[in-house]
Design a protein around this motif. Structure first.
Motif, PDB file in Angstrom:
ATOM      1  N   TYR A 396      49.193  22.673  39.997  1.00  9.23           N
ATOM      2  CA  TYR A 396      47.999  21.817  40.078  1.00  9.23           C
ATOM      3  C   TYR A 396      48.640  20.314  40.343  1.00  9.23           C
ATOM      4  O   TYR A 396      49.194  19.844  39.535  1.00  9.23           O
ATOM      5  CB  TYR A 396      47.138  21.346  38.644  1.00  9.23           C
ATOM      6  CG  TYR A 396      46.093  20.128  38.611  1.00  9.23           C
ATOM      7  CD1 TYR A 396      44.842  20.594  38.861  1.00  9.23           C
ATOM      8  CD2 TYR A 396      46.555  19.031  38.385  1.00  9.23           C
ATOM      9  CE1 TYR A 396      43.932  19.269  38.940  1.00  9.23           C
ATOM     10  CE2 TYR A 396      45.739  18.135  38.397  1.00  9.23           C
ATOM     11  CZ  TYR A 396      44.413  18.420  38.816  1.00  9.23           C
ATOM     12  OH  TYR A 396      43.613  17.249  38.833  1.00  9.23           O
ATOM     13  N   THR A 452      39.159  17.315  40.532  1.00 17.79           N
ATOM     14  CA  THR A 452      40.066  17.741  39.446  1.00 17.79           C
ATOM     15  C   THR A 452      39.387  19.311  38.855  1.00 17.79           C
ATOM     16  O   THR A 452      40.026  20.384  38.727  1.00 17.79           O
ATOM     17  CB  THR A 452      39.918  16.961  38.373  1.00 17.79           C
ATOM     18  OG1 THR A 452      40.732  15.692  38.569  1.00 17.79           O
ATOM     19  CG2 THR A 452      40.784  17.366  37.053  1.00 17.79           C
ATOM     20  N   LYS A 453      37.845  19.256  38.680  1.00 16.07           N
ATOM     21  CA  LYS A 453      37.446  20.393  38.214  1.00 16.07           C
ATOM     22  C   LYS A 453      37.428  21.645  39.116  1.00 16.07           C
ATOM     23  O   LYS A 453      37.740  22.750  38.856  1.00 16.07           O
ATOM     24  CB  LYS A 453      35.920  20.349  37.937  1.00 16.07           C
ATOM     25  CG  LYS A 453      35.989  19.354  36.623  1.00 16.07           C
ATOM     26  CD  LYS A 453      34.451  19.109  36.416  1.00 16.07           C
ATOM     27  CE  LYS A 453      34.093  18.068  35.269  1.00 16.07           C
ATOM     28  NZ  LYS A 453      32.606  17.803  34.964  1.00 16.07           N
ATOM     29  N   LEU A 456      41.135  23.083  38.979  1.00 13.80           N
ATOM     30  CA  LEU A 456      41.299  23.687  37.826  1.00 13.80           C
ATOM     31  C   LEU A 456      40.701  25.078  37.919  1.00 13.80           C
ATOM     32  O   LEU A 456      41.240  26.218  37.460  1.00 13.80           O
ATOM     33  CB  LEU A 456      40.727  22.943  36.602  1.00 13.80           C
ATOM     34  CG  LEU A 456      41.514  21.577  36.212  1.00 13.80           C
ATOM     35  CD1 LEU A 456      40.996  20.970  35.237  1.00 13.80           C
ATOM     36  CD2 LEU A 456      42.977  22.101  35.519  1.00 13.80           C
ATOM     37  N   LEU A 469      51.307  21.874  36.132  1.00 11.26           N
ATOM     38  CA  LEU A 469      50.199  21.017  35.720  1.00 11.26           C
ATOM     39  C   LEU A 469      50.685  19.496  35.941  1.00 11.26           C
ATOM     40  O   LEU A 469      51.428  18.889  34.856  1.00 11.26           O
ATOM     41  CB  LEU A 469      49.538  21.120  34.435  1.00 11.26           C
ATOM     42  CG  LEU A 469      49.017  22.589  34.195  1.00 11.26           C
ATOM     43  CD1 LEU A 469      48.320  22.480  32.861  1.00 11.26           C
ATOM     44  CD2 LEU A 469      48.022  23.047  35.083  1.00 11.26           C
ATOM     45  N   PRO A 472      46.733  16.680  34.781  1.00 11.80           N
ATOM     46  CA  PRO A 472      45.519  17.354  34.974  1.00 11.80           C
ATOM     47  C   PRO A 472      44.318  16.794  34.334  1.00 11.80           C
ATOM     48  O   PRO A 472      43.285  17.156  34.828  1.00 11.80           O
ATOM     49  CB  PRO A 472      45.802  18.765  34.268  1.00 11.80           C
ATOM     50  CG  PRO A 472      46.771  18.684  33.284  1.00 11.80           C
ATOM     51  CD  PRO A 472      47.525  17.381  33.799  1.00 11.80           C
ATOM     52  N   THR A 473      44.434  15.830  33.592  1.00 12.22           N
ATOM     53  CA  THR A 473      43.288  15.118  32.842  1.00 12.22           C
ATOM     54  C   THR A 473      42.756  13.866  33.556  1.00 12.22           C
ATOM     55  O   THR A 473      41.865  13.155  33.293  1.00 12.22           O
ATOM     56  CB  THR A 473      43.425  14.786  31.454  1.00 12.22           C
ATOM     57  OG1 THR A 473      44.581  14.174  31.291  1.00 12.22           O
ATOM     58  CG2 THR A 473      43.772  16.157  30.602  1.00 12.22           C
ATOM     59  N   VAL A 484      39.057  21.729  28.358  1.00 13.67           N
ATOM     60  CA  VAL A 484      40.179  22.022  29.200  1.00 13.67           C
ATOM     61  C   VAL A 484      41.438  22.137  28.244  1.00 13.67           C
ATOM     62  O   VAL A 484      42.129  23.264  28.108  1.00 13.67           O
ATOM     63  CB  VAL A 484      40.679  21.365  30.246  1.00 13.67           C
ATOM     64  CG1 VAL A 484      41.808  21.933  30.874  1.00 13.67           C
ATOM     65  CG2 VAL A 484      39.508  21.340  31.402  1.00 13.67           C
TER      66      VAL A 484
END
Length: 535
Positions: A396, A452-453, A456, A469, A472-473, A484
């Motif tokens: 990611y 982002t979604k 993921l 990752l 990732p948030t 998540v």
């Protein structure tokens, strides 16, 4: 300063918002909120002149500083040093070049005219603060957590987080009358975030900011504009609330309860009137009355008979990964260098099946470069990376460079999937709230949170057993971030994580910590949580 009248916002032919009207005056500190995909980022692009409005008027007075969610610098900007790029915010880079040309011309021809031209340019440069600009820029960059020596590197040699800080510094240095900031605290550590919050508190111009940082929204704003998707055609509407984000939440809850009651009352009245029409409409003597009642029903329905939608709770599940060998990753004597910039050297570590490792270090310490090298996105300068038996790594990237902006969500997910049908792929996208016709949109039309979604979702579809990752948030709304985190906390695969989000790190419960750029490995302790936001 900023006047918006009857603005329409659409993406890919879909109208997200219509009839948006508001003003931002000097001293106004406005938070722009709403779920991912509500149109916040697209609207800010329009306000910042990055995109034209589909309909309506946007009038700006004075200078405007616009920070997009993912600043893209052209080749000229990328070749400048960080210092030169920030100076360009007030044109000092061009002024220095112009003065140097005038100085050379004066030396070659020391005529009164040449001397006067140089003197006037030098005086203007002095009065505008040119001679103190370097120190002003370095002080500003330091507040944003950018080390002094990083400013002297080409922008192209900086990490993604550093480039964003440089761009934010350039916008703040420009001294604009209006700031339009999209997720300005992304990539900032806690000290830099606190510095920016204080800057916003003292800022005297108008401010319109998109952020999922609740501290910023609670401490630096005085008004909230909430974008809400709803209505029978799913076109969004706008609501304004005075006060901080916390005050907005309580006001919005009361407001939505009132709107639900009003909508329920209208629905009940429509049902009663429809019963009258059904009883008397067939009788010729009552036809005129029935027709009048139907008009009244239409007017009531136009006001809305459905209340505000309840916020959809994200439900994310990462499927169990394929079984891997006992050792999933071995890194030996790894080094990365960009030209004369030695990012890190001689990093060595290994990971076992199911292990979680947190990578920590200040911006520029090589965290992203490490993940990119392990993911085979770039080659190491020296050293080697070996994946274990049956290990399938999924990466990611914080800049979403793996997404093709010109391909649809569904097409990109097919590339990452392992034999799933279209209905299964759409179910995966729906798990992240990407539903309906949105799955046919080009990825370039998505908001930062939606990108982002999508990224993921690609990881979920790929059935990886090692996840790499990198922040990732970033851009995720609080509900999605929590969903998540909960899913990954229960996922039995291996994870290498870079994150400034203490709550997310706590949920994932790392086993060990890799400290960059030295490559030291230590056991994780919750005592280190205070360092997560700093590093």
């Amino acid at each position: 300063m900023l006047t918006v009248r009857d603005l329409r916002v659409d993406v890919g032919g879909v109208v997200l918002l219509d009839g948006v009207t508001f003003t931002v005056r000097a001293g106004d500190k406005v938070g722009l909120v709403g779920r991912n995909g509500a149109g916040k980022t697209t609207m800010l692009k329009i306000l910042g002149s990055a995109e034209p409005p589909a309909h309506g008027q946007v009038r700006r007075e004075g200078g405007v500083g616009y920070l997009p969610q993912d600043p893209r610098l052209d080749d000229t900007a990328a070749a400048r040093t960080g210092l030169e790029h920030v100076l360009s915010g007030r044109g000092f880079d061009e002024a220095v070049v112009r003065m140097e040309k005038l100085r050379v011309a004066m030396e070659e021809d020391p005529s009164p005219r040449a001397v006067d031209r140089y003197s006037r340019a030098e005086e203007r440069f002095r009065l505008e603060g040119g001679y103190q600009a370097d120190s002003d820029v370095r002080r500003l960059a330091s507040g944003l957590g950018l080390a002094d020596d990083r400013l002297d590197l080409p922008v192209s040699a900086l990490s993604g987080g550093e480039r964003r800080r440089v761009e934010l510094a350039r916008i703040l240095f420009a001294g604009s009358d209006l700031l339009l900031l999209d997720e300005p605290t992304n990539h900032l550590d806690s000290d830099a975030k606190e510095w920016l919050l204080e800057y916003m508190r003292r800022y005297r111009g108008g401010l319109l900011v998109i952020s999922h940082d609740l501290d910023l929204l609670d401490e630096a704003i005085t008004r909230v504009i909430h974008l809400d998707r709803g209505g029978h055609d799913d076109t969004g509407t706008m609501y304004e609330y005075k006060g901080t984000y916390s005050k907005y939440l309580s006001q919005r809850e009361a407001d939505e309860e009132r709107r639900r009651k009003e909508a329920a009352g209208r629905a009940k009245e429509v049902e009663r009137l429809q019963g009258v029409v059904d009883r008397f409409g067939a009788k010729a003597t009552k036809a005129t009355m029935a027709h009048s009642i139907e008009k009244r029903i239409a007017r009531i329905e136009a006001e809305g008979t459905e209340g505000p939608r309840q916020a959809r709770q994200a439900r994310v599940r990462f499927p169990d990964p394929p079984r891997a060998g006992r050792t999933v990753l071995e890194v030996e004597d790894l080094s990365v260098t960009y030209g004369d910039n030695h990012v890190f050297a001689d990093v060595t570590f290994s990971m076992g099946r199911g292990e979680r490792m947190l990578v920590m270090g200040f911006n520029g310490a090589g965290k992203t470069s490490l993940l990119r090298t392990v993911a085979s996105v770039q080659e190491p300068t020296t050293g080697r990376v070996d994946l274990g038996l049956d290990v399938v790594a999924g990466y990611y990237a914080q800049e979403h460079e793996g997404l093709d902006p010109h391909r649809s969500l569904l097409d990109q997910l097919r590339d990452a999937a392992t034999g799933q049908s279209e209905s299964e792929l759409r179910a995966l996208l729906g798990m992240f709230g990407l539903t309906g016709d949105k799955v046919f949109q080009e990825a370039g039309t998505l908001s930062g949170g939606e990108k982002t979604k999508l990224a993921l979702t690609q990881l979920v579809a790929g059935r990886h057993n090692l996840l790499l990752l990198d922040e990732p948030t970033n851009n995720l709304d609080p509900g999605s971030r929590e969903a998540v985190a909960e899913s990954l906390a229960e996922w039995p695969g291996s994870i290498v994580l870079v994150s400034h989000d203490p709550d997310f790190v706590r949920a994932l419960r790392p086993d060990r910590v890799l400290l960059m750029p030295d490559g030291d490995v230590d056991h994780w302790s919750d005592d280190m949580l205070d360092m997560v936001a700093l590093a």
